[in-house]
Write a protein that holds these residues in place. Structure first.
Motif, short mmCIF file in Angstrom:
data_model
loop_
_atom_site.label_atom_id
_atom_site.label_comp_id
_atom_site.label_asym_id
_atom_site.label_seq_id
_atom_site.Cartn_x
_atom_site.Cartn_y
_atom_site.Cartn_z
N LYS A 19 0.83 -1.20 0.00
CA LYS A 19 0.00 0.00 0.00
C LYS A 19 0.87 1.25 0.00
O LYS A 19 1.97 1.26 0.56
N THR A 20 0.34 2.31 -0.61
CA THR A 20 0.95 3.63 -0.53
C THR A 20 -0.07 4.59 0.07
O THR A 20 -1.29 4.35 0.01
N TYR A 21 0.44 5.70 0.62
CA TYR A 21 -0.42 6.60 1.39
C TYR A 21 -0.14 8.05 0.96
O TYR A 21 1.02 8.44 0.77
N HIS A 22 -1.21 8.82 0.84
CA HIS A 22 -1.08 10.21 0.36
C HIS A 22 -2.04 11.11 1.13
O HIS A 22 -3.14 10.69 1.52
N ARG A 23 -1.59 12.33 1.31
CA ARG A 23 -2.46 13.35 1.86
C ARG A 23 -2.94 14.22 0.71
O ARG A 23 -2.13 14.80 -0.01
#
Length: 806
Positions: free
Chosen positions: A588-592
């Motif tokens: 998984k990757t995470y972004h704001r």
């Protein structure tokens, strides 16, 4: 969980075989995963019988041998040559008949055959102790003092009954069956036969004692009930053979008589017990309390553990812990060879409390296994009395004081409403009222009020998971039998339904198998990484998802890409001289996002570096290239139903050249070589090829790629063209031009040579391309083939500026 059949039969008399009981238990929800036959000694003395020596004479051709005739229970006595000096007529002996396999104490098993010894026929063997595994003596044959008839199996004489062990895969909701008695209760309902608790009527403690252990429960919510018993004159030593045999049958090693009794009662009744050295209990007082934060405690395995304030401990009068409640004992208070006085603990601990302590300290024991799932608070005293009587028998213990039973607030059994109409609705068919009543009675569920079809039930305390109406109906259905619920005609289906929503986990497993089959290794990396990686590459601070309570400056953001985590794996392997790597990861990757909300996406990454093939005497090592990576990506896309994506030059922050693959104008994969700047920052000193696939989109748009077609009846034709085009023209563009120009007969386009050199004009290159043509309805004619090729050449010249080399 292992259940001994011989042990089980002491609690419920049944002549059912292990296989029959396994089928019954599995049908009721206690899945028996295997049945293992146990033997007291190897071979179980099969083929050995009691015989009587009728005659005994010297062998005519050997001074040290005797020629005997032995009666073995049938019409014809056996002639046996025997080398033992103590053999004589009139003896009762152990005889191995022809065909029996003997398992000696030392050496390999051997089979008894009819033979000739010094010219005399021998039809069996009169056995010594060590020859059949009963001991080590070889002084002579075994001479029996018995009136048993000839032909009686030797196993019956020596009491070597066989046993079978059922391996039950116990699910967390079946805490009531986590013991031999629990399984016996289940069989009582299935077989309609009585089962019984062990007899503890002989338990007679004194009415008073000059000195007893005082128990104080400081946390009644965590420990609703705590009972104990003081025993004196305890002689620590080995357990008797019957007790050791019981424990070994379920895979436990005997330790000493006191510990063995506590283990025996745990597996018999499901109630964990703990034995303290009473002389080590400070102040003669037991305190059940929470630990002090950071307190040190040495457990029985010799490990010092740091306790937390939420841990429940059994402490002495001074407050120093002696045991982690329901989990593990302490080193300083346990039973040793010097112990003379024992304090036996039998308690009920709240499951959540034990579970937290067990997980915190990574301690999984037989006791914690049961306490975590829920034990029966009403069997506490029975288990204590059973253990005390056994210790009187095997350790010479004397009950020195009355039972201490602290039970401040009695735990009441659950009350459940049952509607008979609801039973029929959930089961799917009618079950007779009297049959329901009988099943509930067999399960010890009491009907304490009835109002027509509306019943109120009291559920026994050992069924900790039965708290609702649906739970009671499940209990009824288990005993009634799932196989007795008939399928209705309308439940049948004569077609295979289409399932438009595939299971993402199945797609992931299939893709993992595909890549692993191609020689790739799966990696799992940390989702938390170093912010410096991304700040240096131009990621804005606003886009990063930062960890507020991080413990390490190197682990302070949730990763916006899997690439850097994977490169850390590459670096680790390169530093250990593992230079040829084929890796993949689902991560998984995470972004704001700009609106302040957070988003996470699933990706599949594929990574190659080093050599694609190792060097051998037949060929040199071959370096991995972009095309090796592209081939792996294409296999994944094809398996997911996206066989022919379009492409464009890659635009990716971390890739120096490559392609972006598009399906329905949606970027589904970026692949290429990782830029030298990124490799240098991660201290990776060789080229790395990297692909990143949008896993969420691929799963969402998955199409079943398996399509069945009839084998073609007409042959395929191949034609080749050599095209000179600008260097900027890609093969993918040529393929798309060809597919638009001919949709019916063109079945495949492939490039088999690319040339760039001084024989071509500046800025040009040459593609050699093959075209597969096929008509599924008829054989292609030369006229049809030439027509297709003319159209293709026209479109290549028009749309790609190609020069056809003729």
């Amino acid at each position: 969980m292992k259940i001994s059949l011989d042990w089980l039969r002491t609690l419920i008399p049944t002549d059912k075989s292990a296989t029959e009981l396994a089928a019954l238990l599995t049908g009721s929800g206690l899945e028996v995963e295997g049945v293992e036959e146990l033997e007291s000694i190897p071979g179980g003395l099969r083929g050995l019988v009691i015989g009587e020596v009728l005659t005994c004479e010297k062998h005519p051709d050997a001074d040290k041998l005797s020629l005997t005739t032995v009666a073995v229970g049938d019409a014809t006595p056996r002639q046996i040559v025997c080398g033992a000096a103590n053999v004589a007529a009139g003896q009762k002996v152990v005889v191995a008949l022809e065909g029996a396999t003997l398992h000696p104490t030392q050496g390999e098993p051997f089979k008894i055959k009819k033979s000739k010894i010094r010219g005399a026929a021998s039809e069996g063997m009169i056995c010594a102790e060590d020859e059949i595994g009963l001991g080590t003596s070889h002084a002579g044959i075994i001479v029996l003092d018995t009136s048993l008839p000839n032909g009686t199996p030797a196993a019956d004489y020596f009491g070597l009954g066989s046993d079978a062990v059922l391996e039950i895969g116990l699910t967390p909701n079946r805490a009531d069956a986590a013991s031999h008695y629990g399984v016996a209760r289940e069989l009582r309902a299935l077989l309609r036969q009585p089962c019984h608790l062990p007899d503890v009527s002989a338990f007679l403690p004194p009415t008073a004692a000059a000195q007893n252990i005082q128990v104080v429960i400081e946390d009644e919510e965590a420990c609703p009930r705590y009972a104990g018993l003081l025993l004196e004159n305890v002689r620590i030593g080995p357990s008797p053979e019957w007790l050791q045999r019981r424990l070994r049958s379920i895979g436990l090693s005997p330790i000493n008589n006191v510990v063995d009794v506590t283990n025996f009662v745990l597996h018999e009744l499901g109630q964990p017990l703990h034995a303290f050295d009473a002389d080590q209990i400070a102040g003669g007082q037991i305190r059940v309390k929470r630990a002090a934060e950071g307190e040190k405690f040495m457990t029985l395995d010799g490990t010092e553990r740091t306790l937390r304030a939420e841990d429940l401990v059994i402490a002495g009068g001074g407050g120093e812990p002696m045991a982690l409640a329901g989990v593990f004992g302490g080193q300083n208070s346990g039973v040793s060879a010097a112990t003379k006085r024992v304090f036996l603990e039998s308690a009920y601990f709240t499951p959540a409390v034990v579970r937290r302590t067990s997980q915190t300290h990574q301690l999984k024991t037989d006791a914690s296994f049961r306490f975590e799932r829920g034990t029966d608070p009403h069997i506490v005293l029975v288990a204590l009395q059973r253990a005390a009587l056994l210790l009187q028998e095997v350790a010479g213990a004397r009950i020195a004081a009355p039972v201490v039973d602290e039970y401040p607030k009695h735990m009441l059994p659950a009350t459940v409403r049952l509607r008979l109409s609801r039973v029929e609705r959930l089961v799917g068919q009618h079950i007779a009222t009297e049959q329901i009543r009988q099943i509930l009675s067999d399960l010890e569920i009491v009907i304490h009020a009835e109002n027509g079809d509306d019943w109120w039930l009291t559920v026994p305390s050992f069924k900790v998971d039965v708290t609702r109406e649906a739970d009671v109906i499940e209990e009824i259905l288990r005993i009634y039998g799932y196989n007795n619920v008939a399928l209705r005609p309308h439940n049948a289906a004569s077609f295979l339904a289409k399932f438009p929503n595939p299971d993402p986990e199945i797609l992931r497993q299939n893709t993992a198998r595909l890549l692993s089959g191609q020689g790739f290794s799966e990696i799992i990396t940390n989702s938390i990484t170093n912010a410096r990686y991304f700040e240096a590459e131009g990621e804005t601070n606003e886009a990063l998802v930062r960890v507020l309570n991080y413990n390490s400056a190197d682990l302070n953001v949730l990763r916006p890409t899997v690439l850097h985590s994977a490169l850390e794996v590459v670096r680790y392997n390169l530093n250990r001289r593992q230079r040829d790597l084929k890796l993949y990861e689902f991560g998984k990757t995470y972004h704001r996002q700009a609106d302040g909300q957070y988003a996470e996406k699933n990706h599949l990454i594929i990574l190659l570096t080093g050599n694609a093939t190792a060097e051998t005497w037949q060929h040199k090592a071959e370096k991995t290239t972009f095309h090796h990576l592209a081939g792996a990506v294409q296999q994944v896309l094809t398996a997911l139903g996206h066989a022919a994506p379009t492409s464009q030059p890659v635009q990716h922050l971390y890739l120096a050249g490559g392609l972006t693959l598009l399906a329905h104008n949606q970027p589904v994969a970026h692949l290429g070589g990782i830029s030298g700047v990124v490799l240098k920052r991660l201290d990776v000193n060789q080229p790395v090829w990297y692909a990143e696939l949008d896993w969420d989109w691929l799963v969402k748009k998955y199409k079943n790629a398996l399509v069945a077609r009839e084998l073609p009846k007409f042959p395929e034709v191949r034609r080749d063209l050599s095209l000179v085009v600008d260097k900027a023209v890609t093969f993918d563009q040529l393929r798309q031009i060809a597919q638009r120009a001919e949709r019916k007969l063109l079945h495949g386009v492939n490039v088999f040579d690319v040339y760039e050199g001084d024989k071509l004009p500046e800025g040009k290159k040459s593609y050699s391309v093959s075209f597969s043509l096929q008509d599924l309805t008829q054989t292609l004619t030369d006229q049809a083939i030439d027509g297709v090729m003319q159209r293709l050449m026209q479109q290549f010249e028009k749309q790609a500026g190609a020069v056809i080399r003729r």
